[in-house]
Design an enzyme around this catalytic site. Sequence first.
Site, PDB file in Angstrom:
ATOM      1  N   TRP A   1       0.756  -1.384   0.134  1.00  0.00           N
ATOM      2  CA  TRP A   1      -0.120   0.006  -0.364  1.00  0.00           C
ATOM      3  C   TRP A   1       0.626   1.601   0.011  1.00  0.00           C
ATOM      4  CZ3 TRP A   1      -5.483  -0.545   0.529  1.00  0.00           C
ATOM      5  CH2 TRP A   1      -6.282   0.754   0.586  1.00  0.00           C
TER       6      TRP A   1
ATOM      7  N   HIS B   1      -0.025  -5.684   7.137  1.00  0.00           N
ATOM      8  CA  HIS B   1      -0.985  -6.057   5.722  1.00  0.00           C
ATOM      9  C   HIS B   1      -0.364  -6.429   4.777  1.00  0.00           C
ATOM     10  CE1 HIS B   1      -4.242  -4.004   8.623  1.00  0.00           C
ATOM     11  NE2 HIS B   1      -2.982  -3.369   9.045  1.00  0.00           N
TER      12      HIS B   1
ATOM     13  N   HIS C   1      -3.113 -11.246   4.463  1.00  0.00           N
ATOM     14  CA  HIS C   1      -3.921 -11.209   5.819  1.00  0.00           C
ATOM     15  C   HIS C   1      -5.428 -11.234   6.378  1.00  0.00           C
ATOM     16  CE1 HIS C   1      -4.461  -7.355   3.957  1.00  0.00           C
ATOM     17  NE2 HIS C   1      -4.144  -6.928   4.946  1.00  0.00           N
TER      18      HIS C   1
ATOM     19  N   ASP D   1      -7.617  -8.541   8.604  1.00  0.00           N
ATOM     20  CA  ASP D   1      -7.550  -7.012   9.479  1.00  0.00           C
ATOM     21  C   ASP D   1      -8.393  -7.362  10.716  1.00  0.00           C
ATOM     22  OD1 ASP D   1      -6.493  -5.568   7.114  1.00  0.00           O
ATOM     23  OD2 ASP D   1      -8.127  -4.882   6.468  1.00  0.00           O
TER      24      ASP D   1
ATOM     25  N   HIS E   1      -7.297  -2.320  13.938  1.00  0.00           N
ATOM     26  CA  HIS E   1      -6.602  -1.856  11.972  1.00  0.00           C
ATOM     27  C   HIS E   1      -7.851   0.303  12.401  1.00  0.00           C
ATOM     28  CE1 HIS E   1      -5.225  -0.406   8.353  1.00  0.00           C
ATOM     29  NE2 HIS E   1      -6.186  -1.400   8.095  1.00  0.00           N
TER      30      HIS E   1
ATOM     31  N   HIS F   1     -15.650  -1.448   5.934  1.00  0.00           N
ATOM     32  CA  HIS F   1     -14.538  -2.083   7.585  1.00  0.00           C
ATOM     33  C   HIS F   1     -15.559  -1.729   8.942  1.00  0.00           C
ATOM     34  CE1 HIS F   1     -11.087  -1.470   4.761  1.00  0.00           C
ATOM     35  NE2 HIS F   1     -10.457  -3.174   5.850  1.00  0.00           N
TER      36      HIS F   1
ATOM     37  N   GLU G   1      -7.762  -9.548   3.161  1.00  0.00           N
ATOM     38  CA  GLU G   1      -7.466  -9.135   2.198  1.00  0.00           C
ATOM     39  C   GLU G   1      -6.414  -9.716   1.419  1.00  0.00           C
ATOM     40  OE1 GLU G   1      -9.588  -5.157   4.048  1.00  0.00           O
ATOM     41  OE2 GLU G   1      -7.366  -5.288   4.039  1.00  0.00           O
TER      42      GLU G   1
HETATM   43 ZN   LIG Z   1      -5.414  -4.941   5.637  1.00  0.00          ZN
END
Ligand SMILES: [Zn+2]
Length: 206
Positions: free
Chosen positions: A18, A48, A52, A54, A58, A158, A170
């Site tokens: 990311w 992440h 993975h 979450d 998070h 989320h 994810e």
């Molecule tokens: Zn994530």
Amino acid sequence: VSQVIDISQTLEEGIATWPGDTPFKAFWVMRLESGDSCNVGSVTMSLHTGTHADAPLHFLAGGKTPANLNLETFIGEALVLDLTGVREILPEHLSALAPRVNARVLIKTQTARADRFDDGFAHLSEDAAGLLAELGVRLIGIDTPSVDASDSKQLAAHKILAGAQIAILENLVLAHVMPGRYELISLPLKLAGMDASPVRAVLRSL
Ligand SMILES: [Zn+2]
């Protein structure tokens, strides 16, 4: 004999990160070829990175961490839905789901890749997240870096999922998986105090 289908990204240098997050890096602390008694590897990466789970921490202050997630959620029957090419997942895309039947739902979109971060990946609309909550889904998995859009700051999906205690996976790899029913096994590490954990996610045919 049930066949194991790996649905995890390979953790290796070059795996998508990311923007602004910690990239994957592997290095050696001890090396046989340097005269050490063994090879000892180490890695640094965002939690992440790759496939993975979450944890609620998070996006919610004081939320659950990987060490206290309910493991039952991460093992059991899962339905793989093929929504290839859909960019915004709406309630109508989830019409195959029945109330209190589909505990775990994995969504194949093929809108993201493991070796490059692209911001145009598919995501859940707020209404779709709300429908998953209404249907009593316990876990949602997707083959993109986030269940929300890449530019979302509110992380609405989320939060709706977390509010309904729906676990989130994810960066799954589903390109090679036919839609249908499987057994999912995708346990998070017993990682205390943090917001996410790598998982090795696999499916077994039923
Ligand atoms: Zn994530």
